[in-house]
Design an enzyme around this catalytic site. Structure first.
Site, PDB file in Angstrom:
ATOM      1  N   ASP A   1      32.028 -18.857 -76.861  1.00  0.00           N
ATOM      2  CA  ASP A   1      30.615 -18.992 -77.203  1.00  0.00           C
ATOM      3  C   ASP A   1      30.184 -17.884 -78.169  1.00  0.00           C
ATOM      4  O   ASP A   1      30.562 -16.720 -78.008  1.00  0.00           O
ATOM      5  CB  ASP A   1      29.818 -18.869 -75.893  1.00  0.00           C
ATOM      6  CG  ASP A   1      28.372 -19.274 -76.022  1.00  0.00           C
ATOM      7  OD1 ASP A   1      28.116 -20.448 -76.325  1.00  0.00           O
ATOM      8  OD2 ASP A   1      27.493 -18.413 -75.798  1.00  0.00           O
TER       9      ASP A   1
ATOM     10  N   GLU B   1      50.484 -14.055 -74.516  1.00  0.00           N
ATOM     11  CA  GLU B   1      51.373 -13.589 -73.437  1.00  0.00           C
ATOM     12  C   GLU B   1      51.714 -14.729 -72.475  1.00  0.00           C
ATOM     13  O   GLU B   1      52.661 -14.631 -71.701  1.00  0.00           O
ATOM     14  CB  GLU B   1      50.659 -12.513 -72.595  1.00  0.00           C
ATOM     15  CG  GLU B   1      50.521 -11.171 -73.251  1.00  0.00           C
ATOM     16  CD  GLU B   1      49.583 -10.281 -72.432  1.00  0.00           C
ATOM     17  OE1 GLU B   1      49.322 -10.582 -71.232  1.00  0.00           O
ATOM     18  OE2 GLU B   1      49.084  -9.303 -73.000  1.00  0.00           O
TER      19      GLU B   1
HETATM   20  C1  GLC Z   1      25.916 -21.304 -77.715  1.00  0.00           C
HETATM   21  C2  GLC Z   1      25.850 -22.448 -76.740  1.00  0.00           C
HETATM   22  C3  GLC Z   1      24.419 -22.704 -76.404  1.00  0.00           C
HETATM   23  C4  GLC Z   1      23.849 -21.459 -75.760  1.00  0.00           C
HETATM   24  C5  GLC Z   1      24.051 -20.239 -76.664  1.00  0.00           C
HETATM   25  C6  GLC Z   1      23.808 -18.974 -75.927  1.00  0.00           C
HETATM   26  O1  GLC Z   1      25.351 -21.607 -78.933  1.00  0.00           O
HETATM   27  O2  GLC Z   1      26.486 -23.570 -77.263  1.00  0.00           O
HETATM   28  O3  GLC Z   1      24.248 -23.807 -75.556  1.00  0.00           O
HETATM   29  O4  GLC Z   1      22.488 -21.635 -75.519  1.00  0.00           O
HETATM   30  O5  GLC Z   1      25.362 -20.169 -77.158  1.00  0.00           O
HETATM   31  O6  GLC Z   1      24.855 -18.717 -75.022  1.00  0.00           O
END
Ligand code: GLC
Length: 568
Positions: free
Chosen positions: A232, A280
């Site tokens: 993310d 790993e």
């Molecule tokens: C990313 C995710 C989204 C979330 C954001 C904060 O963009 O896809 O859904 O709100 O990160 O974590």
């Protein structure tokens, strides 16, 4: 149709392998070819009747994904979380949120998936934690300048009494990216940075303690057997030293480019470190970047040979229904990712944007990611949107590389536009005073069975967001086995994609009438009529997005065998 003078760009499988036993010439590296299905756990299947989907619900429905023909599943977060941002606000990275089940449920799900030949990618959220994470709670209790605060980005405010945020950075969800805390003695205190909701404080990734903690979290899940991570906000984490003001007004409508808060070079050493960890382990573990940053050749830095394996192709996702734009983003993608030896990926929908059946529809020009609601001007006719969405999908699935599907698109689900304001839960809606509808409309729980409570989503009929009544006809059991249904189109496309080796192929553009776009990949010609007058496409039909009798109507894609298509 004839081959146009276009470069044929190859997606080849590298000779190196971390687990040679897992890979054969017939089964190329899945990280370069897989069709990956995104499960949004809270909206996939609810086994308890709470109205929120859960892990046993996923386990019970995995057969449907094997039946669909995907290679892997990416699960959005299921970690322990106050759910202020639907699980992207994690308070314990080593546990399952009780609303989703237990670690034992997770292990059972993983076993079942592997038994079905499905890989499992989990979401990792390193840019921030929840404000309920023990680290942030400790930071709040500790003094300015303490080691506890050093894990996050606490700063003194500007202004005579520190009453102004430390810089002008905006939150992606609206409003400023800073919130002021009250110190232990009750006085107005420091500010902390949150590029997203105020419940999601950003970590300070210059701190070795933060890096070491995530090394350990990765190993926790790799040891359990996950096949990789979708990372993310992989363009976040590193901030420009000194946190300087942005010198432009970053509106959410402009594509994100490198700035003091996004795409800083310092982030790449983190991904190299993560790559060393995944390497790993045997079994070809994958790292996938959510690096929402332009342009494509800049994004390609995230998938250099010692960094991640794939990055979501957001520029492709954000391209409109235009032959010229589509062709150029595909050429640009293959060139940019190819230049660093990475596969291209393709994606049309996810949990953050308006579903592509609605977004791409005729006459629609929605700001990306803002959501749509009943008041949005120019809402499309649903069925014509679905028709175009199907054509867009079939066009995408012929491309070489890896493709992402978002749960429900195989049912042709449109965006749910008329959710009542009180049902909306995306923090974007509240943080903008309702000016941006947010992302709830693409997160409505799935319809499985036409005649069951909540269309089979939950045994009690509960559903955390209301399902539109007309989704009855879109339920999976109403489409499975019905010729011409959206579900059967996806099943056919995935079967033919595999049978014809399209994922490892290369493309050359074909000449077609203006308003259409076509390419050949191996033995398969993929022809889309976007808005040209109907024209003939000869040849044996492998798949079509709408009824097709030899003449291709607008908003339709067909796959035909190349030999026949080329004749005459
Ligand atoms: C990313 C995710 C989204 C979330 C954001 C904060 O963009 O896809 O859904 O709100 O990160 O974590």
């Amino acid at each position: 149709m004839t081959d146009a003078a276009a470069p044929a760009t190859s997606q080849t499988t590298p000779a190196t392998a971390s687990s040679p036993a897992a890979r054969t010439p017939e089964a190329p590296d899945w990280r370069r070819t897989a069709v990956i299905y995104q499960v949004y756990p809270r909206s996939f299947a609810d086994s308890t009747g709470s109205g929120v989907g859960d892990i046993p619900g996923i386990t019970a429905r995995l057969d449907a994904l094997a039946d669909l023909g995907v290679d892997a599943v990416w699960l959005s977060p299921f970690y322990r979380s106050p759910q202020k941002d639907a699980g992207y606000d994690v308070s314990d990275f080593r546990d399952i949120d009780p609303s989703f089940g237990t670690l034992a449920d997770f292990d059972a799900m993983l076993d079942k998936a592997h038994g079905l030949g499905l890989r499992i990618i989990v979401d990792m959220v390193p840019n921030h934690t929840s404000d309920q994470h023990p680290w942030f709670q400790a930071a709040l209790a500790a003094a300015p300048g303490s080691p506890e605060r050093a894990r996050y980005l606490f700063r003194d405010g500007r202004g005579e009494h520190g009453e102004l945020p430390p810089n002008n950075w905006p939150s992606v969800f609206g409003g400023p990216a800073w919130t002021r805390v009250t110190e232990a003695d009750g006085s107005p205190g420091q500010w902390y940075l949150h590029l997203f909701d105020s419940s999601q404080p950003d970590l300070d990734w210059t701190q070795e303690e933060v890096r070491a903690e995530f090394d350990d979290v990765l190993r926790f899940w790799l040891d359990r057997g996950v096949d990789g991570f979708r990372v993310d906000v992989a363009h976040g984490l590193a901030k420009a030293p000194g946190l300087p003001d942005l010198d432009h007004d970053p509106t959410a409508d402009a594509p994100t480019v490198q700035s003091a808060c996004w795409g800083q070079d310092g982030v790449h050493e983190v991904w190299r470190r993560w790559r060393r960890i995944t390497d790993e382990y045997d079994g070809d573990r994958a790292l996938v970047a959510e690096a929402w940053i332009y342009p494509l050749d800049f994004m390609a830095r995230w998938v250099r040979p010692d960094e991640m394996h794939q990055a979501f192709n957001f520029p492709y996702m954000e391209t409109g229904w235009s032959p010229a734009q589509m062709r150029s983003v595909i050429d640009e993608s293959l060139a940019a990712f190819g230049a660093v030896g990475a596969p291209s990926t393709w994606v049309l929908s996810n949990h953050d944007i308006v579903r592509h059946t609605t977004r791409l529809a005729q006459g629609v020009d929605y700001p990306q990611g803002h959501g749509v609601g009943p008041e949005t001007p120019g809402l499309p006719d649903v069925e014509s949107g679905i028709r175009r969405g199907r054509a867009a999908t079939l066009f995408m699935l012929g491309l070489p590389g890896s493709a992402y599907l978002y749960q429900g698109e195989e049912l042709g689900l449109p965006e749910a536009v008329d959710l009542p304001p009180e049902a909306r839960q995306d923090p974007t809606f509240a943080r903008t005073g309702g000016a941006r509808y947010g992302r709830d409309g693409c997160r409505v729980p799935l319809p499985w069975e036409a005649d069951s409570p909540a269309f089979g989503f939950s045994p009690t009929g509960e559903s955390w967001l209301p399902q539109p009544a007309d989704w009855r006809t879109r339920a999976r059991d109403a489409q499975r086995g019905r010729p011409g249904s959206t579900l059967e189109m996806y099943r056919t496309a995935l079967r033919e994609r595999r049978a014809n080796g399209l994922a490892t192929g290369s493309i050359a553009w074909l000449e077609v009438p203006e308003g259409a776009l076509a390419y050949v990949n191996g033995d398969v010609a993929v022809v889309t009529n976007m808005f040209a007058a109907p024209f003939a496409v000869p040849g044996e039909v492998l798949a079509s997005s709408a009824p097709f009798g030899g003449t291709l109507a607008p908003d339709t894609t067909v796959w035909v065998r190349r030999d026949d298509a080329m004749a005459g």
